[in-house]
Design a protein around this motif. Structure first.
Motif, PDB file in Angstrom:
ATOM      1  N   ARG A   1      37.117  12.569  29.261  1.00  0.00           N
ATOM      2  CA  ARG A   1      37.401  12.727  30.680  1.00  0.00           C
ATOM      3  C   ARG A   1      38.198  14.005  30.916  1.00  0.00           C
ATOM      4  O   ARG A   1      38.846  14.526  30.029  1.00  0.00           O
ATOM      5  CB  ARG A   1      38.157  11.520  31.209  1.00  0.00           C
ATOM      6  CG  ARG A   1      39.476  11.304  30.524  1.00  0.00           C
ATOM      7  CD  ARG A   1      40.145  10.039  31.026  1.00  0.00           C
ATOM      8  NE  ARG A   1      41.175   9.659  30.083  1.00  0.00           N
ATOM      9  CZ  ARG A   1      41.469   8.430  29.767  1.00  0.00           C
ATOM     10  NH1 ARG A   1      40.814   7.452  30.316  1.00  0.00           N
ATOM     11  NH2 ARG A   1      42.412   8.151  28.916  1.00  0.00           N
TER      12      ARG A   1
ATOM     13  N   GLU B   1      39.499  11.830  35.471  1.00  0.00           N
ATOM     14  CA  GLU B   1      38.111  11.471  35.780  1.00  0.00           C
ATOM     15  C   GLU B   1      37.574  10.608  34.651  1.00  0.00           C
ATOM     16  O   GLU B   1      37.704  10.955  33.479  1.00  0.00           O
ATOM     17  CB  GLU B   1      37.248  12.717  35.940  1.00  0.00           C
ATOM     18  CG  GLU B   1      35.821  12.396  36.332  1.00  0.00           C
ATOM     19  CD  GLU B   1      34.998  13.639  36.616  1.00  0.00           C
ATOM     20  OE1 GLU B   1      33.942  13.489  37.247  1.00  0.00           O
ATOM     21  OE2 GLU B   1      35.395  14.728  36.202  1.00  0.00           O
TER      22      GLU B   1
ATOM     23  N   LYS C   1      34.351   9.575  33.091  1.00  0.00           N
ATOM     24  CA  LYS C   1      32.961  10.028  33.109  1.00  0.00           C
ATOM     25  C   LYS C   1      31.970   9.028  32.522  1.00  0.00           C
ATOM     26  O   LYS C   1      30.798   9.129  32.781  1.00  0.00           O
ATOM     27  CB  LYS C   1      32.839  11.343  32.336  1.00  0.00           C
ATOM     28  CG  LYS C   1      33.473  12.496  33.043  1.00  0.00           C
ATOM     29  CD  LYS C   1      33.168  13.781  32.342  1.00  0.00           C
ATOM     30  CE  LYS C   1      33.657  14.922  33.200  1.00  0.00           C
ATOM     31  NZ  LYS C   1      33.180  16.186  32.762  1.00  0.00           N
TER      32      LYS C   1
ATOM     33  N   ASP D   1      30.852   7.235  39.149  1.00  0.00           N
ATOM     34  CA  ASP D   1      31.944   8.183  38.949  1.00  0.00           C
ATOM     35  C   ASP D   1      33.168   7.761  39.749  1.00  0.00           C
ATOM     36  O   ASP D   1      33.060   7.353  40.905  1.00  0.00           O
ATOM     37  CB  ASP D   1      31.535   9.588  39.385  1.00  0.00           C
ATOM     38  CG  ASP D   1      30.548  10.219  38.433  1.00  0.00           C
ATOM     39  OD1 ASP D   1      30.453   9.755  37.286  1.00  0.00           O
ATOM     40  OD2 ASP D   1      29.881  11.184  38.841  1.00  0.00           O
TER      41      ASP D   1
ATOM     42  N   ILE E   1      37.730   8.618  39.887  1.00  0.00           N
ATOM     43  CA  ILE E   1      38.893   9.342  39.382  1.00  0.00           C
ATOM     44  C   ILE E   1      40.128   8.503  39.669  1.00  0.00           C
ATOM     45  O   ILE E   1      40.329   8.047  40.802  1.00  0.00           O
ATOM     46  CB  ILE E   1      39.005  10.739  40.029  1.00  0.00           C
ATOM     47  CG1 ILE E   1      37.842  11.613  39.547  1.00  0.00           C
ATOM     48  CG2 ILE E   1      40.340  11.387  39.689  1.00  0.00           C
ATOM     49  CD1 ILE E   1      37.845  13.033  40.053  1.00  0.00           C
TER      50      ILE E   1
ATOM     51  N   ALA F   1      40.780  15.253  43.551  1.00  0.00           N
ATOM     52  CA  ALA F   1      39.769  14.322  43.038  1.00  0.00           C
ATOM     53  C   ALA F   1      38.459  14.442  43.811  1.00  0.00           C
ATOM     54  O   ALA F   1      37.377  14.501  43.209  1.00  0.00           O
ATOM     55  CB  ALA F   1      40.302  12.891  43.103  1.00  0.00           C
TER      56      ALA F   1
ATOM     57  N   GLU G   1      36.568  17.576  42.888  1.00  0.00           N
ATOM     58  CA  GLU G   1      35.877  17.444  41.599  1.00  0.00           C
ATOM     59  C   GLU G   1      34.642  16.561  41.710  1.00  0.00           C
ATOM     60  O   GLU G   1      33.576  16.909  41.216  1.00  0.00           O
ATOM     61  CB  GLU G   1      36.832  16.889  40.536  1.00  0.00           C
ATOM     62  CG  GLU G   1      36.189  16.693  39.194  1.00  0.00           C
ATOM     63  CD  GLU G   1      35.606  17.958  38.581  1.00  0.00           C
ATOM     64  OE1 GLU G   1      34.623  17.831  37.814  1.00  0.00           O
ATOM     65  OE2 GLU G   1      36.085  19.077  38.854  1.00  0.00           O
ATOM     66  N   LEU G   2      34.756  15.412  42.385  1.00  0.00           N
ATOM     67  CA  LEU G   2      33.605  14.520  42.534  1.00  0.00           C
ATOM     68  C   LEU G   2      32.508  15.185  43.365  1.00  0.00           C
ATOM     69  O   LEU G   2      31.327  15.018  43.081  1.00  0.00           O
ATOM     70  CB  LEU G   2      34.043  13.205  43.166  1.00  0.00           C
ATOM     71  CG  LEU G   2      34.874  12.294  42.273  1.00  0.00           C
ATOM     72  CD1 LEU G   2      35.486  11.139  43.071  1.00  0.00           C
ATOM     73  CD2 LEU G   2      34.074  11.760  41.096  1.00  0.00           C
TER      74      LEU G   2
END
Length: 171
Positions: free
Chosen positions: A49, A67, A69, A74, A76, A162, A165-166
């Motif tokens: 992660r 995160e 993974k 998905d 976080i 978060a 990133e997602l």
């Protein structure tokens, strides 16, 4: 301030973030509205992660963002200094437009709007507690985070990291 839609007189904090700065192992600063370094996002690359530490200007870890993974969906996890935690997940419907934040020991939050273009809101119990927008900045690849509940500043900034990133995972 005059730059906010519908929130002109509400007290708030404004932060400046750089778009797509979240890469494995990258570090970057979140600046306050005066341009001072307020929080550092310290990226740590791990095998299973990705992990980021949100540190205040003095280097104290205010939140750890991880995160996960290898899960079916998905998500976080955010661990705040002081023991609180939250989990950011893509919504089952309209994943490009919505995220759900499960907050331990508190009401959940919703993130909705145009996530990819950094034009979205964070709500709790139907009240807007943060607004994210690129419209306030002329600098390319920069967006603002207005925090209307100052007690949730660290959580809101961690949620923004978060969600960024997602959302990048969707592209």
């Amino acid at each position: 301030m005059g730059l906010l839609r519908g929130r002109h007189d509400d007290p708030h904090l404004r932060f400046q973030m750089r778009e797509k700065m979240i890469a494995i192992g990258d570090d970057y600063w979140i600046e306050d509205e005066s341009g001072d370094k307020a929080y550092k996002v310290n990226g740590k690359a791990l095998r299973i992660r990705d992990t980021w530490k949100l540190e205040d200007a003095n280097g104290h870890t205010a939140a750890e963002i991880q995160e996960k993974k290898l899960t079916v969906r998905d998500k976080i996890k955010i661990d705040l200094d002081g023991g609180r935690s939250a989990t950011v997940k893509k919504a089952l419907v309209g994943i490009r437009d919505r995220f759900h934040v499960e907050v331990d020991d508190g009401p959940d939050m919703k993130v909705h709007g145009n996530i990819v273009d950094h034009e979205y809101e964070i709500e709790r119990d139907g009240d807007k507690i943060a607004e994210i927008s690129k419209k306030w900045f002329r600098v390319r690849d920069t967006y603002g985070v207005d925090v209307y509940d100052e007690t949730e500043t660290v959580l809101i900034l961690a949620i923004t990291v978060a969600v960024d990133e997602l959302a990048n995972d969707l592209l």
